[in-house]
Design a protein around this motif. Structure first.
Motif, PDB file in Angstrom:
ATOM      1  N   PRO A 130       1.766 -29.740 -16.858  1.00  0.00           N
ATOM      2  CA  PRO A 130       2.548 -30.666 -18.408  1.00  0.00           C
ATOM      3  C   PRO A 130       1.888 -29.551 -19.822  1.00  0.00           C
ATOM      4  N   MET A 131       1.939 -28.839 -20.613  1.00  0.00           N
ATOM      5  CA  MET A 131       1.685 -28.212 -21.592  1.00  0.00           C
ATOM      6  C   MET A 131       1.403 -29.050 -22.967  1.00  0.00           C
ATOM      7  N   ASN A 132       2.658 -29.717 -22.861  1.00  0.00           N
ATOM      8  CA  ASN A 132       2.222 -30.944 -24.026  1.00  0.00           C
ATOM      9  C   ASN A 132       3.472 -32.207 -23.602  1.00  0.00           C
ATOM     10  N   GLU A 133       3.128 -33.338 -24.129  1.00  0.00           N
ATOM     11  CA  GLU A 133       3.910 -34.774 -24.186  1.00  0.00           C
ATOM     12  C   GLU A 133       4.909 -33.963 -23.712  1.00  0.00           C
ATOM     13  N   LEU A 134       6.213 -33.861 -24.564  1.00  0.00           N
ATOM     14  CA  LEU A 134       7.315 -33.860 -24.200  1.00  0.00           C
ATOM     15  C   LEU A 134       7.670 -33.783 -22.378  1.00  0.00           C
ATOM     16  N   GLU A 135       6.986 -32.261 -22.199  1.00  0.00           N
ATOM     17  CA  GLU A 135       7.406 -31.997 -20.600  1.00  0.00           C
ATOM     18  C   GLU A 135       6.660 -32.965 -19.767  1.00  0.00           C
ATOM     19  N   LEU A 136       5.046 -33.804 -20.343  1.00  0.00           N
ATOM     20  CA  LEU A 136       5.088 -34.677 -19.038  1.00  0.00           C
ATOM     21  C   LEU A 136       6.034 -35.811 -18.845  1.00  0.00           C
ATOM     22  N   ARG A 137       6.615 -36.512 -20.194  1.00  0.00           N
ATOM     23  CA  ARG A 137       7.291 -36.615 -19.791  1.00  0.00           C
ATOM     24  C   ARG A 137       8.595 -36.737 -18.725  1.00  0.00           C
ATOM     25  N   ASN A 138       8.988 -35.206 -19.708  1.00  0.00           N
ATOM     26  CA  ASN A 138      10.407 -35.071 -18.702  1.00  0.00           C
ATOM     27  C   ASN A 138      10.372 -34.620 -17.339  1.00  0.00           C
ATOM     28  N   MET A 139       8.235 -34.556 -16.795  1.00  0.00           N
ATOM     29  CA  MET A 139       8.456 -34.384 -15.394  1.00  0.00           C
ATOM     30  C   MET A 139       8.457 -35.422 -14.291  1.00  0.00           C
ATOM     31  N   PHE A 169      15.689 -37.626 -22.035  1.00  0.00           N
ATOM     32  CA  PHE A 169      15.317 -36.830 -20.767  1.00  0.00           C
ATOM     33  C   PHE A 169      15.188 -35.832 -20.203  1.00  0.00           C
ATOM     34  N   LYS A 170      15.119 -34.827 -19.779  1.00  0.00           N
ATOM     35  CA  LYS A 170      15.900 -33.257 -19.139  1.00  0.00           C
ATOM     36  C   LYS A 170      15.127 -33.371 -18.194  1.00  0.00           C
ATOM     37  N   LYS A 171      16.009 -32.940 -17.435  1.00  0.00           N
ATOM     38  CA  LYS A 171      15.903 -32.308 -16.061  1.00  0.00           C
ATOM     39  C   LYS A 171      14.809 -31.438 -16.310  1.00  0.00           C
ATOM     40  N   ILE A 172      13.324 -31.189 -15.124  1.00  0.00           N
ATOM     41  CA  ILE A 172      12.024 -29.934 -15.242  1.00  0.00           C
ATOM     42  C   ILE A 172      12.883 -29.131 -14.021  1.00  0.00           C
ATOM     43  N   LYS A 173      13.117 -27.548 -13.933  1.00  0.00           N
ATOM     44  CA  LYS A 173      13.352 -27.078 -12.722  1.00  0.00           C
ATOM     45  C   LYS A 173      12.195 -26.874 -11.868  1.00  0.00           C
ATOM     46  N   ILE A 174      11.952 -27.246 -11.096  1.00  0.00           N
ATOM     47  CA  ILE A 174      10.717 -27.101 -10.399  1.00  0.00           C
ATOM     48  C   ILE A 174      10.756 -25.310 -10.102  1.00  0.00           C
ATOM     49  N   GLY A 175       9.069 -25.386 -10.095  1.00  0.00           N
ATOM     50  CA  GLY A 175       8.665 -23.653 -10.093  1.00  0.00           C
ATOM     51  C   GLY A 175       9.376 -22.840 -11.744  1.00  0.00           C
ATOM     52  N   THR A 176       9.456 -23.212 -12.556  1.00  0.00           N
ATOM     53  CA  THR A 176       9.697 -22.496 -13.559  1.00  0.00           C
ATOM     54  C   THR A 176       8.202 -22.109 -14.583  1.00  0.00           C
TER      55      THR A 176
END
Length: 208
Positions: A130-139, A169-176
Motif C-alpha cells: 500500500p502507498m498509504n494508510e487508506l490503501e492498507l485499510r482497504n486491502m 471501506f472500498k474494495k481494491i481490484k487485485i493487480g491494479t
C-alpha cells in the motif's frame, strides 16, 4: 501498525471468521487491540514463526480467515512453511508484514528489506504494497471478503501520510496500479510507501 490493529478489530466485529495470529509481536504489530477486545480469536504463539504460519494454513483450510501478522524480517524464519504449507496448497492466508523496508532505531536485524525478493518467486502468492494508510485499510477489507490464494501485505514502520484514513471501506481490484503522471520520455515505477516521495517530486523533476 495501528492502522492494521484498529482496522482488523473493526473487520472482525462484523466477520466472525477472522482470526489474528502473531509470533510474540502483539504490541509491535498492534494485534494487541484485537487480543484485548476479541481475545478468543487472537493468538500470540510465542517466538515461533514457523508455527504461526502453519497454524494460519490449517485455519484457512477449515474456512477461517487468518491474518498472520509478522515483521517482514522474521517471516524469513518461516520460509519453508510459507511455500509448503500455504502457497503450494494455495490457501488464502493473509500475511501482514509489518516493518517492511528500513526501520531506523529498531536495528539491523529488523530491516524488512528482503521480502519482495524472497516472496516474488513463490507460486500463487499475491504481494501487495500500500502507498498509504487508506490503501492498507482497504486491502485488509478486500482480503477478508474472500481470496482464492494467499496474499502478503507489506507496510513500513513509522508514521503515515494521511490525517484522515478511517473512511468507508472500498474494495481494491487485485493487480491494479495508478498513473501519477503521463508522459512519453521516461518511465518512473515505484511500489508501496516510497510512491509518496515519487508523487511529491515527479512534477518538479520529470518533464513530459
Amino acid at each position: 501498525q495501528d492502522v492494521f490493529g484498529e482496522t482488523i478489530v473493526e473487520l472482525a466485529r462484523n466477520n466472525k471468521k477472522i482470526i489474528g495470529i502473531t509470533p510474540a509481536m502483539p504490541t509491535g504489530s498492534s494485534l494487541k487491540f484485537m487480543m484485548e477486545e476479541i481475545p478468543d480469536r487472537a493468538f500470540d504463539v510465542g517466538i515461533a514463526e514457523q508455527h504461526a504460519v502453519t497454524l494460519a494454513a490449517g485455519m484457512a483450510a477449515e474456512g477461517l480467515i487468518p491474518f498472520c501478522n509478522i515483521y517482514s524480517t522474521f517471516l524469513q524464519r518461516a520460509y519453508d512453511q510459507v511455500i509448503h504449507d500455504v502457497a503450494i496448497q494455495n490457501l488464502p492466508v493473509i500475511f501482514c508484514l509489518d516493518r517492511a523496508g528500513l526501520v531506523g532505531q529498531d536495528g539491523a536485524t529488523h530491516h524488512g528489506v528482503y521480502d519482495i525478493a524472497y516472496l516474488r518467486c513463490i507460486p500463487n502468492l499475491i504481494l501487495f504494497a500500500p502507498m498509504n494508510e487508506l490503501e492498507l485499510r482497504n486491502m485488509l477489507y478486500t482480503a477478508q471478503l474472500g481470496l482464492e490464494q494467499p496474499i502478503a501485505i507489506r507496510y513500513p514502520r513509522g508514521k503515515g501520510v494521511l490525517k484522515e484514513w478511517k473512511l468507508p471501506f472500498k474494495k481494491i481490484k487485485i493487480g491494479t496500479s495508478q498513473e501519477l503522471k503521463s508522459g512519453t520520455k521516461i518511465a518512473v515505477l515505484s511500489i508501496g510507501h516510497i510512491g509518496n516521495m515519487v508523487a511529491s517530486v515527479i512534477n518538479e523533476f520529470v518533464d513530459d
